[in-house]
Design an enzyme around this catalytic site. Structure first.
Site, PDB file in Angstrom:
ATOM      1  N   HIS A 259      -2.298   2.379   5.520  1.00  0.00           N
ATOM      2  CA  HIS A 259      -1.594   1.487   4.872  1.00  0.00           C
ATOM      3  C   HIS A 259      -0.773   2.732   3.864  1.00  0.00           C
ATOM      4  O   HIS A 259       0.350   2.067   3.579  1.00  0.00           O
ATOM      5  CB  HIS A 259      -2.612   0.947   3.661  1.00  0.00           C
ATOM      6  CG  HIS A 259      -2.052   0.096   2.592  1.00  0.00           C
ATOM      7  ND1 HIS A 259      -1.991  -1.211   2.497  1.00  0.00           N
ATOM      8  CD2 HIS A 259      -1.543   0.323   1.282  1.00  0.00           C
ATOM      9  CE1 HIS A 259      -1.292  -1.794   1.537  1.00  0.00           C
ATOM     10  NE2 HIS A 259      -1.110  -0.505   0.582  1.00  0.00           N
ATOM     11  N   GLU A 260      -1.249   3.526   3.397  1.00  0.00           N
ATOM     12  CA  GLU A 260      -0.453   4.494   2.701  1.00  0.00           C
ATOM     13  C   GLU A 260       0.775   5.167   3.467  1.00  0.00           C
ATOM     14  O   GLU A 260       1.714   5.442   2.895  1.00  0.00           O
ATOM     15  CB  GLU A 260      -1.203   5.508   2.013  1.00  0.00           C
ATOM     16  CG  GLU A 260      -2.182   4.923   0.937  1.00  0.00           C
ATOM     17  CD  GLU A 260      -1.827   3.832  -0.372  1.00  0.00           C
ATOM     18  OE1 GLU A 260      -0.477   4.012  -0.536  1.00  0.00           O
ATOM     19  OE2 GLU A 260      -2.606   3.240  -0.641  1.00  0.00           O
ATOM     20  N   HIS A 263       3.714   3.020   3.127  1.00  0.00           N
ATOM     21  CA  HIS A 263       4.429   3.144   1.911  1.00  0.00           C
ATOM     22  C   HIS A 263       5.481   4.377   2.040  1.00  0.00           C
ATOM     23  O   HIS A 263       6.459   4.336   2.039  1.00  0.00           O
ATOM     24  CB  HIS A 263       3.683   3.415   0.787  1.00  0.00           C
ATOM     25  CG  HIS A 263       2.861   2.040   0.340  1.00  0.00           C
ATOM     26  ND1 HIS A 263       4.097   1.058  -0.169  1.00  0.00           N
ATOM     27  CD2 HIS A 263       1.784   1.636   0.055  1.00  0.00           C
ATOM     28  CE1 HIS A 263       3.189   0.193  -0.589  1.00  0.00           C
ATOM     29  NE2 HIS A 263       1.733   0.488  -0.357  1.00  0.00           N
ATOM     30  N   GLU A 289       5.241  -3.186  -0.056  1.00  0.00           N
ATOM     31  CA  GLU A 289       4.024  -3.672   0.676  1.00  0.00           C
ATOM     32  C   GLU A 289       4.178  -4.216   2.051  1.00  0.00           C
ATOM     33  O   GLU A 289       3.276  -4.296   2.759  1.00  0.00           O
ATOM     34  CB  GLU A 289       3.096  -4.698  -0.540  1.00  0.00           C
ATOM     35  CG  GLU A 289       2.545  -3.863  -1.524  1.00  0.00           C
ATOM     36  CD  GLU A 289       1.434  -3.158  -1.144  1.00  0.00           C
ATOM     37  OE1 GLU A 289       0.730  -3.556   0.004  1.00  0.00           O
ATOM     38  OE2 GLU A 289       1.373  -1.815  -1.766  1.00  0.00           O
TER      39      GLU A 289
HETATM   40 ZN    ZN Z   1       0.038  -0.614  -1.301  1.00  0.00          ZN
END
Ligand code: ZN
Length: 494
Positions: A259-260, A263, A289
């Site tokens: 997830h990170e 980003h 996101e």
């Molecule tokens: Zn996030």
């Protein structure tokens, strides 16, 4: 020197100082000694005062008025500087500095309260934060009326152009089909087993680094550390991510890291020509996101990726903890009405967000006070999830956001999910071989599509337009609902 050149040079220093502020926040969440909390709060307040003075500097208005941008990118940068200037001038310096000081302290109090399951310890400082944010919201709304005018003013910082009413309409479209899908899945009465075994922290961190690399994270301009709440921070040539480790559950660390990485990959991919300008960072949190959720879910939680991941886990741990790729795929997509948003499956995740969105809207508008917040949280959770919150760390104390003064951010998670599904639909149509590549752990062409279509443009176009340009169609709720119904329909043989 033209007004435009002077303005951009001044802005460059402001952007650089904002990066320093971000790195201080990173330091606070990762390696800062606990005894430094009070001094750090003062340091943050001092730096915030400098930033606020620069963003509200009266010379900016003159430079903006006299500037002749050389091209479309320059015009967009000018518009973004003007927007930030308008917002900053509405916030008194005292309020900006006080908010920085109080939220810096409140995050430490939140972490202690969460560790001790002690809501009473957190509520007084949360009340201070809420009072400051209400004051800021009123100032930013600048006399605008309407029941959500103040919330909209806060939301605008994270998702320019979005409104609470617009989001509420979108959420109303999602909700019935999410609830129906959840009911059908739980009605099957069969939850696939979680992974079995113990997964040593060092091996998890090594695998997390390997997986981040597979997703294209550039370690030459980034690093991974541990933190209570995983996050990514920074833009341009220094974009860092954090993760957390639970030796009983390697998927938590893995999917937080992916997830990170989503980003961070976005920030790292932005054209270097935009570095330290308003175009040199992700355009909104919803678009941000969309990248992190697409990396995590559409790619990371796919059947194709599970077949690669199973091999990597077997190499890392000796035993992947699942009989084969299919069992890993099922374990990574277990649908359970759990308490914690960051651990939620794709079906429940948005229900967590819809609940936080309603609660924080009420808090900002003054329809709800912090003293009643825990009861409101627990009632709503029981109604939406069918189970009672068992302890505050699994309830009101689970998220860092409100302690950090971050109100208006939660809905961007669901917006990101919606955007991610739109992007995935467009990507899959363009790259029919995407699934085979993902199964082989060869993500270059897939992440390359995102980099080319979306990431490298940074803040060049407004959020919705950024998504529409990348997809070739206007973002809508249907692709997300269709994706979830197809995926979980097959997995649970509905
Ligand atoms: Zn996030």
């Amino acid at each position: 020197m033209t007004a435009f050149t002077v303005l951009m040079a001044f802005q460059r220093e402001t952007e650089a100082l904002a990066q320093v502020m971000g790195r201080l926040e990173w330091d606070q969440q990762t390696v800062m000694p606990p005894g430094a909390a009070r001094q750090r709060a003062e340091e943050m307040a001092a730096l915030e005062s400098v930033l606020h003075a620069r963003r509200s500097d009266p010379r900016l208005a003159d430079w903006i008025a006299g500037a002749a941008p050389p091209d479309a990118a320059g015009a967009r940068a000018l518009a973004l500087i003007g927007r930030e200037h308008a917002r900053a001038t509405r916030i008194p310096l005292r309020l900006a500095a006080e908010t920085a000081r109080v939220t810096s302290l409140a995050q430490g109090v939140w972490a202690e309260a969460r560790a001790g399951d002690d809501v009473g310890r957190f509520l007084p400082v949360l009340a201070e934060v809420v009072a400051l944010k209400r004051e800021a919201a009123a100032a930013l709304a600048d006399g605008a009326e309407g029941q959500d005018a103040r919330y909209d003013a806060l939301l605008d910082e994270y998702e320019p152009g979005a409104t609470a009413a617009g989001l509420a309409a979108m959420f109303a479209e999602l909700r019935p089909r999410l609830v129906a899908l959840r009911a059908r899945i739980l009605g099957v009465g069969r939850t696939p087993p979680a992974l079995a075994g113990r997964f040593p922290a060092e091996a998890q961190l090594r695998l997390a680094r390997e997986v981040a690399g597979v997703f294209g994270y550039d370690f030459g301009r980034g690093r991974i550390d541990l933190a209570v709440h995983p996050f990514s921070s920074g833009s341009g040539s220094d974009v860092r991510i954090t993760t957390r480790i639970d030796e009983a559950d390697p998927l938590g660390c893995l999917y937080s890291t992916i997830h990170e990485t989503g980003h961070a990959a976005y920030e790292q991919a932005i054209d270097t020509a935009h570095a330290l300008t308003p175009l040199g960072r992700g355009v909104s949190m919803g678009v941000h996101e969309s990248q992190s959720r697409l990396y995590e879910n559409q790619i990371g939680r796919s059947r194709a990726f599970a077949s690669w991941l199973h091999g990597a886990m077997a190499r890392s741990f000796g035993d992947a903890g699942a009989a084969g790729p299919e069992a890993l795929y099922a374990a990574a997509n277990r649908v359970v009405p759990g308490f914690v948003r960051t651990e939620a499956d794709e079906v429940h995740y948005n229900l967590h967000i819809l609940m936080r969105f309603d609660l924080e809207r009420d808090l900002v508008a003054g329809r709800l006070e912090t003293g009643d917040l825990e009861a409101a949280w627990n009632d709503r959770f029981a109604a939406d999830f069918g189970v009672a919150v068992d302890r505050p760390a699994h309830g009101l104390l689970q998220d860092v956001h409100w302690s950090a003064g971050v109100f208006g951010y939660f809905p961007t998670y669901t917006l990101g999910n919606l955007y991610a599904a739109c992007l995935w639909q467009a990507l899959a149509a363009d790259l029919p071989e995407a699934e085979a590549m993902v199964a082989a752990g060869r993500l270059g062409p897939v992440t390359g599509w995102l980099r080319e279509r979306l990431q490298r443009h940074g803040g060049l176009a407004p959020p919705r337009e950024t998504i529409a340009r990348a997809c070739g169609f206007a973002p809508a709720a249907e692709p997300l609902l269709a994706y979830l119904e197809a995926k979980f329909g097959a997995l649970y043989r509905l």
